[in-house]
Design an enzyme around this catalytic site. Structure first.
Site, short mmCIF file in Angstrom:
data_model
loop_
_atom_site.label_atom_id
_atom_site.label_comp_id
_atom_site.label_asym_id
_atom_site.label_seq_id
_atom_site.Cartn_x
_atom_site.Cartn_y
_atom_site.Cartn_z
N HIS A 124 7.85 10.30 6.18
CA HIS A 124 8.88 10.49 5.07
C HIS A 124 8.21 9.81 3.66
O HIS A 124 9.02 9.93 2.69
CB HIS A 124 10.10 9.59 5.61
CG HIS A 124 9.84 8.28 5.73
ND1 HIS A 124 9.14 7.63 6.78
CD2 HIS A 124 10.31 7.02 5.02
CE1 HIS A 124 9.15 6.35 6.83
NE2 HIS A 124 9.72 5.97 5.69
N ARG A 125 7.22 8.83 3.62
CA ARG A 125 6.35 8.42 2.75
C ARG A 125 5.02 8.84 2.83
O ARG A 125 4.63 8.66 4.16
CB ARG A 125 6.68 6.96 2.63
CG ARG A 125 8.14 6.41 2.05
CD ARG A 125 8.31 6.44 0.82
NE ARG A 125 9.78 6.31 0.34
CZ ARG A 125 10.27 5.25 0.11
NH1 ARG A 125 9.61 4.31 0.30
NH2 ARG A 125 11.57 5.19 -0.44
N ASP A 174 9.51 -3.26 3.00
CA ASP A 174 9.62 -2.56 1.65
C ASP A 174 8.16 -1.97 1.15
O ASP A 174 7.92 -2.33 -0.07
CB ASP A 174 10.27 -3.18 0.40
CG ASP A 174 11.47 -2.74 0.14
OD1 ASP A 174 11.65 -1.54 0.41
OD2 ASP A 174 12.46 -3.64 -0.35
N LYS A 225 -1.08 5.52 13.53
CA LYS A 225 -1.98 4.33 14.46
C LYS A 225 -3.10 5.13 14.94
O LYS A 225 -2.81 6.24 15.06
CB LYS A 225 -0.94 3.78 15.47
CG LYS A 225 -1.91 2.55 16.09
CD LYS A 225 -1.60 1.46 15.16
CE LYS A 225 -2.21 0.10 15.71
NZ LYS A 225 -1.77 -1.11 14.95
N1 GLU Z 1 -3.34 -3.20 12.19
C1 GLU Z 1 -2.40 -3.81 11.39
C2 GLU Z 1 -0.87 -3.77 11.82
O1 GLU Z 1 -0.76 -3.34 13.04
C3 GLU Z 1 -2.49 -3.56 9.96
C4 GLU Z 1 -2.27 -2.22 9.52
C5 GLU Z 1 -2.62 -2.00 8.11
O2 GLU Z 1 -3.04 -2.65 7.26
O3 GLU Z 1 -2.49 -0.52 7.65
O4 GLU Z 1 0.12 -4.18 11.28
#
Ligand code: GLU
Length: 483
Positions: A69-70, A103, A110
């Site tokens: 969505h973003r 926000d 992931k």
């Molecule tokens: N791995 C971290 C998390 O699970 C950081 C993710 C990120 O910085 O994009 O929130």
């Protein structure tokens, strides 16, 4: 670290979904919109060959985009032997909710590579990461505009450089190529404060919790963080920085640290710096001089303390040990350390939980700052730092002229000094943690069906994501849970 006899009845993804369901029901959410939000948009399995010595090895990885969505979608990329698709989908969905709550204008994603990094040399790991990066970029899962990985379990700034190099080789003319990953080293477009960001965010989040006497009292504690007895599971990046900040800057007593080879306890508080040094030298906590070694690490998870901080793997507090947890507050530094069934038990027992999607949002928050900095191609504060110093000096002169008194050197420095980039990063992180905490409290105040931080956090996140879908004409108007 995991309890070998334990078998959870739900997968990690099912646990997250059930927690979201709870928030959806409590906030009377349109079930169709909820369905759109909960579905993981894309998940790809990627298999690729790398020559290790004389042999070809086939590696398996995943990239999941829960919600776009973003854009870009954002999330960590982990290298671990236990990675699987269900886990990566669960973690991607957590990222969507985490970004919405904090926000941060990103969707959730992931990635994971099934590998035990300890079995490979640095040059082999570089080759593996580089090839994985190339595969991700080829499928547009690595792109400053669309999909931006970051460090996670088993990865750090080193792996981010290798992956960024893969992108750079493929798209050398993309001016924003540096923003294809975050968590980079400082001399490769990283930002000060990113390495310790999750631990700092946990410290700020805990400070905020202790600013509210009603919350502290409801958890069965008194006053602030000073002398609070803390147990931390995991001495990796997040666990180490959290333990360090709490012991060195908040005067909390870290009375126990749990690691793979056992646990170390000391009722007077452990010296985290020395323990980390020992851990780096020996690969474990056993043999650390200033504490007692306990072989049965799981028993230390159940030891009496004020604050228990699981900062290692998921599903560490589960249906079989939730009844024995002896902490007043659980702080989910890891993603998904408490299963759905355990969460229900803890709720009934009145044990407060600061949920992962809130309390560990510091990492992605500072990743957002890094990404923005990369797109602007300039460090934060470069334009106004000296200007602020000149203004500060003028204010100071005015005060001294009007009062006829000299200001102390300490105060002079505080008034005159322009903010460094680290000051700005910390200020933005602190603000993010405070605002999200206040939003959760506000929801609990307004909706009597929502009585815990996790349900409040999910209710806010789902409402914000639904608003985006509604703006795109894809969903019913969302329930207003925040204002
Ligand atoms: N791995 C971290 C998390 O699970 C950081 C993710 C990120 O910085 O994009 O929130």
């Amino acid at each position: 670290m995991a309890d070998a006899t334990f078998k959870e009845t739900m997968t990690f993804r099912e646990c997250v979904d059930r927690m979201v369901d709870r928030a959806i029901i409590a906030s009377d959410f349109d079930p169709n919109t909820a369905k759109i939000i909960q579905a993981c948009n894309v998940v790809s399995q990627i298999k690729f060959p790398v020559k290790i010595g004389n042999k070809i090895e086939i590696f398996t990885g995943w990239w999941a985009q829960h919600s776009s969505h973003r854009l870009p979608v954002k999330g960590g990329l982990r290298f671990a032997p236990i990675v699987n698709q269900d886990e990566i989908e669960a973690l991607a969905s957590l990222m969507s909710y985490k970004c919405a709550l904090a926000d941060i204008p990103f969707g959730g994603a992931k990635g994971g590579l099934c590998i035990n990094p300890a079995n490979y040399s640095v040059s082999e790991l570089r080759e593996i990461a580089h090839t994985f990066g190339t595969e991700l970029a080829r499928k547009e899962y690595l792109s400053p505009a669309l999909s931006v990985p970051a460090p996670d379990m088993g990865t750090s700034s080193r792996e981010m450089v290798w992956i960024a190099d893969a992108y750079k080789n493929m798209f050398p003319e993309n001016l924003n190529q540096g923003a294809c990953v975050t968590g980079k080293p400082l001399n490769r477009g990283g930002i000060p404060g990113r390495t310790e960001a999750t631990g700092k965010g946990i410290q700020f989040g805990l400070r905020e919790f202790f600013h509210h006497p009603d919350e502290v009292e409801a958890a069965g504690m008194e006053d602030g963080l000073t002398n609070k007895r803390v147990i931390v599971q995991g001495l990796g990046n997040v666990g180490y920085h959290t333990a360090k900040f709490l012991s060195e800057e908040e005067a909390s007593l870290v009375i126990g640290v749990i690691e793979r080879d056992g646990a170390i306890i000391n009722p007077d508080g452990l010296n985290i710096h020395n323990l980390r040094q020992h851990f780096a030298n020996t690969g474990g906590v056993k043999g650390f001089a200033d504490g007692d070694y306990i072989e049965n690490a799981a028993s230390v998870l159940e030891m009496e303390c004020d604050i228990l901080i699981p900062a290692a793997l998921e599903s560490q507090i589960h249906a079989n040990n939730a009844m024995s947890i002896n902490a007043k507050l659980i702080v989910e530094a890891a993603n998904g350390p408490v299963t759905y069934e355990a969460d229900e038990i803890l709720r009934h027992r009145g044990i407060k939980v600061l949920p992962d999607l809130y309390i560990n949002a510091g990492g992605v928050t500072v990743s957002y700052f890094e990404w923005t900095r990369n797109l602007s191609h300039m460090r934060f504060g470069r334009l106004q730092r000296r200007y602020d110093e000149i203004r500060g000096t003028s204010y100071l002169q005015a005060i001294e002229e009007l009062t006829g008194k000299k200001v102390s050197d300490q105060l002079r420095n505080d008034i005159v000094r322009g903010a460094s980039e680290l000051d700005l990063v910390r200020s933005g992180l602190d603000d993010t943690m405070r605002m999200a905490f206040r939003d959760m409290r506000e929801v609990m105040k307004r909706n009597s069906k929502i009585t815990d931080f996790r349900t409040a956090a999910y209710a806010i996140a789902v409402a914000k994501i639904a608003q985006s879908y509604y703006d795109m004409g894809l969903a019913e108007p969302p329930t207003d849970v925040t204002t």
